[in-house]
Design an enzyme around this catalytic site. Structure first.
Site, PDB file in Angstrom:
ATOM      1  N   ARG A  62      41.658 -96.049  79.960  1.00 52.00           N
ATOM      2  CA  ARG A  62      42.095 -94.782  80.551  1.00 52.00           C
ATOM      3  C   ARG A  62      42.773 -95.033  81.901  1.00 52.00           C
ATOM      4  O   ARG A  62      43.788 -94.434  82.232  1.00 52.00           O
ATOM      5  CB  ARG A  62      40.881 -93.860  80.733  1.00 52.00           C
ATOM      6  CG  ARG A  62      41.246 -92.462  81.133  1.00 52.00           C
ATOM      7  CD  ARG A  62      40.033 -91.569  81.292  1.00 52.00           C
ATOM      8  NE  ARG A  62      39.222 -91.440  80.101  1.00 52.00           N
ATOM      9  CZ  ARG A  62      39.544 -90.696  79.039  1.00 52.00           C
ATOM     10  NH1 ARG A  62      40.681 -90.057  79.014  1.00 52.00           N
ATOM     11  NH2 ARG A  62      38.731 -90.614  78.013  1.00 52.00           N
ATOM     12  N   HIS A 106      44.102 -73.166  80.713  1.00 56.35           N
ATOM     13  CA  HIS A 106      43.010 -73.317  79.762  1.00 56.35           C
ATOM     14  C   HIS A 106      42.879 -72.012  78.974  1.00 56.35           C
ATOM     15  O   HIS A 106      42.889 -70.928  79.564  1.00 56.35           O
ATOM     16  CB  HIS A 106      41.704 -73.628  80.508  1.00 56.35           C
ATOM     17  CG  HIS A 106      40.570 -73.871  79.570  1.00 56.35           C
ATOM     18  ND1 HIS A 106      40.446 -75.037  78.839  1.00 56.35           N
ATOM     19  CD2 HIS A 106      39.529 -73.090  79.209  1.00 56.35           C
ATOM     20  CE1 HIS A 106      39.373 -74.959  78.075  1.00 56.35           C
ATOM     21  NE2 HIS A 106      38.802 -73.788  78.277  1.00 56.35           N
ATOM     22  N   LEU A 141      35.924 -81.193  84.520  1.00 58.46           N
ATOM     23  CA  LEU A 141      36.836 -80.654  83.500  1.00 58.46           C
ATOM     24  C   LEU A 141      36.835 -79.120  83.488  1.00 58.46           C
ATOM     25  O   LEU A 141      35.770 -78.504  83.449  1.00 58.46           O
ATOM     26  CB  LEU A 141      36.414 -81.195  82.123  1.00 58.46           C
ATOM     27  CG  LEU A 141      37.358 -80.896  80.960  1.00 58.46           C
ATOM     28  CD1 LEU A 141      38.644 -81.689  81.083  1.00 58.46           C
ATOM     29  CD2 LEU A 141      36.667 -81.175  79.633  1.00 58.46           C
TER      30      LEU A 141
HETATM   31  C1  GRF Z   1      47.574 -73.882  74.989  1.00 59.05           C
HETATM   32  O1  GRF Z   1      46.768 -72.939  74.334  1.00 59.05           O
HETATM   33  C2  GRF Z   1      46.922 -74.344  76.257  1.00 59.05           C
HETATM   34  O2  GRF Z   1      46.177 -73.354  76.890  1.00 59.05           O
HETATM   35  C3  GRF Z   1      46.006 -75.435  75.763  1.00 59.05           C
HETATM   36  O3  GRF Z   1      46.719 -76.079  74.743  1.00 59.05           O
HETATM   37  C4  GRF Z   1      47.672 -75.168  74.196  1.00 59.05           C
HETATM   38  C5  GRF Z   1      49.004 -75.819  74.361  1.00 59.05           C
HETATM   39  O4  GRF Z   1      50.044 -75.098  73.767  1.00 59.05           O
HETATM   40  N1  GRF Z   1      45.618 -76.289  76.851  1.00 59.05           N
HETATM   41  P1  GRF Z   1      51.545 -75.481  74.076  1.00 59.05           P
HETATM   42  O5  GRF Z   1      51.721 -76.969  73.829  1.00 59.05           O
HETATM   43  O6  GRF Z   1      51.849 -75.111  75.494  1.00 59.05           O
HETATM   44  O7  GRF Z   1      52.345 -74.670  73.098  1.00 59.05           O
END
Ligand code: GRF
Length: 214
Positions: A62, A106, A141
């Protein structure tokens, strides 16, 4: 003008919403994906945005991946790094390096439902209001200072897909707004909470009461 680097892993619809917002004080300097097949890369390329891939599978740890990623990002001298569906957990050193200039979206109303499968878990929990959160990233996180949230009602007909679609519509509204505020220099973090210059209330958009019409 603020330099913005956007990190994606897949579809990239949030990145697309930010690009389409054409924020006057924000220059999208690059879109970087950890997956060569990320759908969002073609949209970025079509819009003449520098695209790069830092493939996590090519690195043994990582830390090694994060170092390569940081080098690719820093070449663009970013004021802000935007995680837009970037599906890698980042090391503490990486997060520290970008403290105060690393944002994430998120798909839940944090602090509820950190982690994965947020829509399924929201349905299982029976919450009546669900939503999305843009926050600054800290070492824990899905836990940093909240910039903006949007809420959607959970109705009796909802399944995981319909709820995800409702939330995603709101994501596309609030992420460009958060980036705009940052680019305008209106955000600061005080005691772990985000202050928005020019507004003295927490920034919540689209709060809808949960009414189930059966
Ligand atoms: C979104 O729902 C975001 O909140 C989550 O992953 C998804 C990504 O969608 N972290 P995109 O790639 O922006 O279409």
């Amino acid at each position: 003008m603020k330099n913005i680097v956007i990190l994606i892993s897949g579809r990239g619809s949030n990145m697309e919403a930010i690009v389409r917002a054409a924020i006057p004080s924000a220059h999208i300097a690059a879109v970087i994906s950890n997956r060569p097949t990320a759908g969002g890369l073609s949209f970025a390329a079509e819009h003449d945005i520098a695209c790069e891939v830092v493939d996590h599978t090519a690195y043994g740890s990582r830390e090694a991946f994060d170092a390569a990623l940081a080098a690719a990002i820093d070449a663009h001298e970013p004021d802000l790094v935007v995680l837009a569906g970037f599906m890698r957990v980042l090391s503490d050193g990486f997060v520290e390096h970008y403290a105060g200039r690393l944002m994430n979206i998120h798909p839940s109303l944090l602090p509820s439902f950190p982690g994965l499968h947020t829509h399924r878990r929201a349905l299982e929990a029976g919450v009546r209001i669900h939503g999305a959160t843009v926050h600054f990233v800290t070492a824990t996180l899905d836990c940093g200072p909240i910039v903006i949230q949007a809420a959607v009602p959970v109705t009796s007909g909802d399944d995981e897909a319909s709820l995800a679609a409702k939330v995603l519509r709101e994501e596309h509204r609030i992420y460009p707004q958060a980036v705009r505020w940052f680019a305008e220099g209106r955000l600061r973090v005080e005691d772990g909470r985000v202050k928005l210059a020019g507004a003295d209330v927490p920034a919540v958009l689209g709060c809808v009461p949960a009414i189930d019409a059966d």
